[in-house]
Design an enzyme around this catalytic site. Sequence first.
Site, PDB file in Angstrom:
ATOM      1  CE  LYS A   1       2.079  -9.390   7.124  1.00 42.11           C
ATOM      2  NZ  LYS A   1       0.843  -9.239   6.553  1.00 42.11           N
TER       3      LYS A   1
ATOM      4  CE1 TYR B   1      -6.544   3.391   6.752  1.00 37.93           C
ATOM      5  CE2 TYR B   1      -4.346   2.239   7.161  1.00 37.93           C
ATOM      6  CZ  TYR B   1      -4.978   3.267   6.943  1.00 37.93           C
ATOM      7  OH  TYR B   1      -4.250   4.705   6.873  1.00 37.93           O
TER       8      TYR B   1
ATOM      9  CG  ASP C   1     -12.964  -8.976   5.693  1.00 36.45           C
ATOM     10  OD1 ASP C   1     -12.490  -8.340   5.395  1.00 36.45           O
ATOM     11  OD2 ASP C   1     -13.124  -9.442   6.871  1.00 36.45           O
ATOM     12  CG  ASN C   2     -12.946 -13.692   9.494  1.00 36.22           C
ATOM     13  OD1 ASN C   2     -12.498 -12.549   8.927  1.00 36.22           O
ATOM     14  ND2 ASN C   2     -12.249 -14.491  10.247  1.00 36.22           N
TER      15      ASN C   2
ATOM     16  NE  ARG D   1      -7.870  -4.646  12.185  1.00 39.12           N
ATOM     17  CZ  ARG D   1      -7.074  -3.727  11.400  1.00 39.12           C
ATOM     18  NH1 ARG D   1      -7.559  -2.430  11.798  1.00 39.12           N
ATOM     19  NH2 ARG D   1      -6.114  -3.943  11.099  1.00 39.12           N
TER      20      ARG D   1
ATOM     21  CB  SER E   1       5.264  -8.051  17.503  1.00 40.21           C
ATOM     22  OG  SER E   1       4.696  -8.301  16.149  1.00 40.21           O
TER      23      SER E   1
ATOM     24  CB  THR F   1       5.507  -6.326   7.935  1.00 39.27           C
ATOM     25  OG1 THR F   1       5.835  -5.133   8.532  1.00 39.27           O
ATOM     26  CG2 THR F   1       5.769  -7.546   8.613  1.00 39.27           C
TER      27      THR F   1
ATOM     28  CG  LEU G   1       1.057  10.304  10.664  1.00 41.94           C
ATOM     29  CD1 LEU G   1       1.790  11.273  11.551  1.00 41.94           C
ATOM     30  CD2 LEU G   1       1.734  10.455   9.365  1.00 41.94           C
ATOM     31  CG  ASN G   2      -3.464   6.750  10.295  1.00 36.50           C
ATOM     32  OD1 ASN G   2      -3.056   7.663   9.870  1.00 36.50           O
ATOM     33  ND2 ASN G   2      -4.182   5.733   9.989  1.00 36.50           N
ATOM     34  NE  ARG G   3      -1.448   4.847  19.342  1.00 37.17           N
ATOM     35  CZ  ARG G   3      -1.963   4.833  20.573  1.00 37.17           C
ATOM     36  NH1 ARG G   3      -3.572   4.572  20.470  1.00 37.17           N
ATOM     37  NH2 ARG G   3      -1.434   4.978  21.606  1.00 37.17           N
TER      38      ARG G   3
ATOM     39  CE1 TYR H   1       0.962  -8.480  11.013  1.00 35.04           C
ATOM     40  CE2 TYR H   1       2.483  -7.033  11.807  1.00 35.04           C
ATOM     41  CZ  TYR H   1       1.804  -7.461  10.873  1.00 35.04           C
ATOM     42  OH  TYR H   1       1.785  -6.786   9.884  1.00 35.04           O
ATOM     43  CG  HIS H   2       6.466  -7.275  13.156  1.00 35.52           C
ATOM     44  ND1 HIS H   2       5.919  -6.548  14.390  1.00 35.52           N
ATOM     45  CD2 HIS H   2       6.183  -6.735  12.305  1.00 35.52           C
ATOM     46  CE1 HIS H   2       5.704  -5.389  14.056  1.00 35.52           C
ATOM     47  NE2 HIS H   2       5.793  -5.301  12.499  1.00 35.52           N
TER      48      HIS H   2
ATOM     49  CD  GLN I   1       1.667  -1.385   3.348  1.00 37.44           C
ATOM     50  OE1 GLN I   1       1.068  -0.973   2.213  1.00 37.44           O
ATOM     51  NE2 GLN I   1       0.763  -1.717   4.145  1.00 37.44           N
TER      52      GLN I   1
HETATM   53  N1  USQ Z   1       4.462   4.240  18.716  1.00 41.13           N
HETATM   54  C1  USQ Z   1       4.705   5.030  19.599  1.00 41.13           C
HETATM   55  N2  USQ Z   1       3.579   5.718  19.886  1.00 41.13           N
HETATM   56  C2  USQ Z   1       2.185   5.167  19.555  1.00 41.13           C
HETATM   57  C3  USQ Z   1       2.076   4.161  18.848  1.00 41.13           C
HETATM   58  C4  USQ Z   1       3.281   3.691  18.314  1.00 41.13           C
HETATM   59  O1  USQ Z   1       5.911   5.725  19.839  1.00 41.13           O
HETATM   60  O2  USQ Z   1       1.313   5.747  20.306  1.00 41.13           O
HETATM   61  C5  USQ Z   1       5.863   3.573  18.207  1.00 41.13           C
HETATM   62  C6  USQ Z   1       6.142   2.098  18.178  1.00 41.13           C
HETATM   63  O3  USQ Z   1       6.505   2.005  19.387  1.00 41.13           O
HETATM   64  C7  USQ Z   1       6.809   1.731  17.224  1.00 41.13           C
HETATM   65  C8  USQ Z   1       6.335   2.626  16.062  1.00 41.13           C
HETATM   66  O4  USQ Z   1       5.891   3.801  16.467  1.00 41.13           O
HETATM   67  O5  USQ Z   1       8.168   1.825  17.424  1.00 41.13           O
HETATM   68  C9  USQ Z   1       5.624   1.832  14.984  1.00 41.13           C
HETATM   69  O6  USQ Z   1       4.447   1.581  15.777  1.00 41.13           O
HETATM   70  P1  USQ Z   1       2.792   1.327  15.054  1.00 41.13           P
HETATM   71  O7  USQ Z   1       2.054   0.803  15.974  1.00 41.13           O
HETATM   72  O8  USQ Z   1       2.555   2.305  14.168  1.00 41.13           O
HETATM   73  O9  USQ Z   1       3.559   0.206  13.945  1.00 41.13           O
HETATM   74  P2  USQ Z   1       3.644  -1.266  14.103  1.00 41.13           P
HETATM   75  O10 USQ Z   1       3.363  -2.073  15.451  1.00 41.13           O
HETATM   76  O11 USQ Z   1       5.129  -1.577  13.604  1.00 41.13           O
HETATM   77  O12 USQ Z   1       2.871  -2.187  13.009  1.00 41.13           O
HETATM   78  C10 USQ Z   1       2.183  -1.383  11.836  1.00 41.13           C
HETATM   79  C11 USQ Z   1       1.194  -1.960  11.324  1.00 41.13           C
HETATM   80  C12 USQ Z   1       1.614  -3.657  10.809  1.00 41.13           C
HETATM   81  C13 USQ Z   1       2.620  -3.309   9.825  1.00 41.13           C
HETATM   82  C14 USQ Z   1       3.942  -2.557  10.422  1.00 41.13           C
HETATM   83  C15 USQ Z   1       4.759  -2.166   9.356  1.00 41.13           C
HETATM   84  O13 USQ Z   1       0.136  -2.197  12.395  1.00 41.13           O
HETATM   85  O14 USQ Z   1       0.587  -4.132  10.383  1.00 41.13           O
HETATM   86  O15 USQ Z   1       2.954  -4.605   9.483  1.00 41.13           O
HETATM   87  O16 USQ Z   1       3.392  -1.266  11.076  1.00 41.13           O
HETATM   88  S1  USQ Z   1       6.506  -2.140  10.174  1.00 41.13           S
HETATM   89  O17 USQ Z   1       6.409  -1.131  11.130  1.00 41.13           O
HETATM   90  O18 USQ Z   1       7.338  -1.750   9.325  1.00 41.13           O
HETATM   91  O19 USQ Z   1       6.978  -3.255  10.505  1.00 41.13           O
END
Ligand code: USQ
Length: 391
Positions: free
Chosen positions: A185, A11, A31-32, A35, A179, A144, A239-241, A181-182, A208
Amino acid sequence: MRILILGGDGYLGWPTALRFSARGHEVSVVDNFSRRRWHTEHGTASLTPIGELDERIAAWREVSGEQIRSYVGAVEDGDFLDEVVAETKPEVVVHYGQQASAPFSMLSRERAVETQQANVIGNLNLLFAMRDHVPDAHLVKLGTMGEYGQPDIDIEEGYIEIEHKGRKDTLPYPKLPGSLYHCSKVHDSTNIHFACRTWGLRATDLNQGVVYGVETEETARDERLVTRFDYDELFGTVLNRFCVQAVIGHPLTVYGAGNQTRGFLNIRDTLACVELAALNPAERGEFRVFNQFTEQFSVGQLAELVKEAGEHLGYSVEIQHYENPRVEKEEHYYNAVHTKLLDLGLEPTLLGEELVESIIHAIERHKGRVIETAIEPKTRWNPAKSPAGQA
Ligand code: USQ
């Protein structure tokens, strides 16, 4: 500059490759296709129809006259990565080649292990390859904001001055990843910092926030150059979702109260930040940390914004609060410093109704490709708890 991009089919990796190539840099990508494989395994796919990497590279050559070199292999394969670094001799390595989804890492033991294996071991392999072949090169690593979690004090950029029992020091900011994942990082940051202190490597960790958006200057030049766009519960960011949900008439999936606050940025700004970091390298031995986001929003605020923009375009948009599948704070203090990239000249793209509408328009073109069963949240952080959150 010679630039090596790990995760160049992703992405962010693909548009970053185009950006540097458009600016006349010599770009190689690794890349492999993990995703793509994970999507196939889960019966999901990118909303945007993306070609194979070699087809996209050929399209870019046709459009721009520029050549991008590609290497297919996994960063976890240390011998492979060592050979790529030795052959390409990069001056900058941009490392996006990781498993980036928090829910994916919480699916099962196997997925958690796969995440940390790809991320931690891949990054470690890279550090050794850089030490041995290009010790003067600059590592630009995608970290992140989630490494910090949501502490009840201001979040600084990587380091905090601490006074303890009458003595003072500037130390890495405490980490509270949300998580597995986090967590990976956080482990990466520790390993990179160590490599800088011990081998004199130079690195910038870009902590980020959550990225949104579809298009960049270069991907918009031809439809074959489009980047992937995920909206499923595992790989789609919030937001994309929400924008996809508004277009197909699915209620917006706000987890819990919706007062969770995060830093956000547009995909165009990701590219601008990575470019600024690459053009202004860290010193030898320096482990530099930038907080890479432009604005803070709560999930509820984003849902309201998408509802407004969607309704303005004639959609009927409903907001639904789901039992939160994650273990995370829903009410918390959040104030994160993010001045270092602005000091280097970042001009932020700010989120507003117009921008959301443009994302919605981009989604409308591919509306027929949405797999509706991929939207509902299914992955729970603690399966021992009932969906209602009771132990
Ligand atoms: N959330 C909702 N509804 C949804 C999806 C998510 O309420 O349908 C909430 C989650 O509970 C969370 C927040 O939105 O509180 C963000 O979730 P996310 O899935 O958009 O993002 P996150 O899991 O935090 O991970 C994403 C990327 C990851 C990056 C991270 C940055 O997938 O690679 O490291 O954003 S950060 O959030 O600053 O850690």
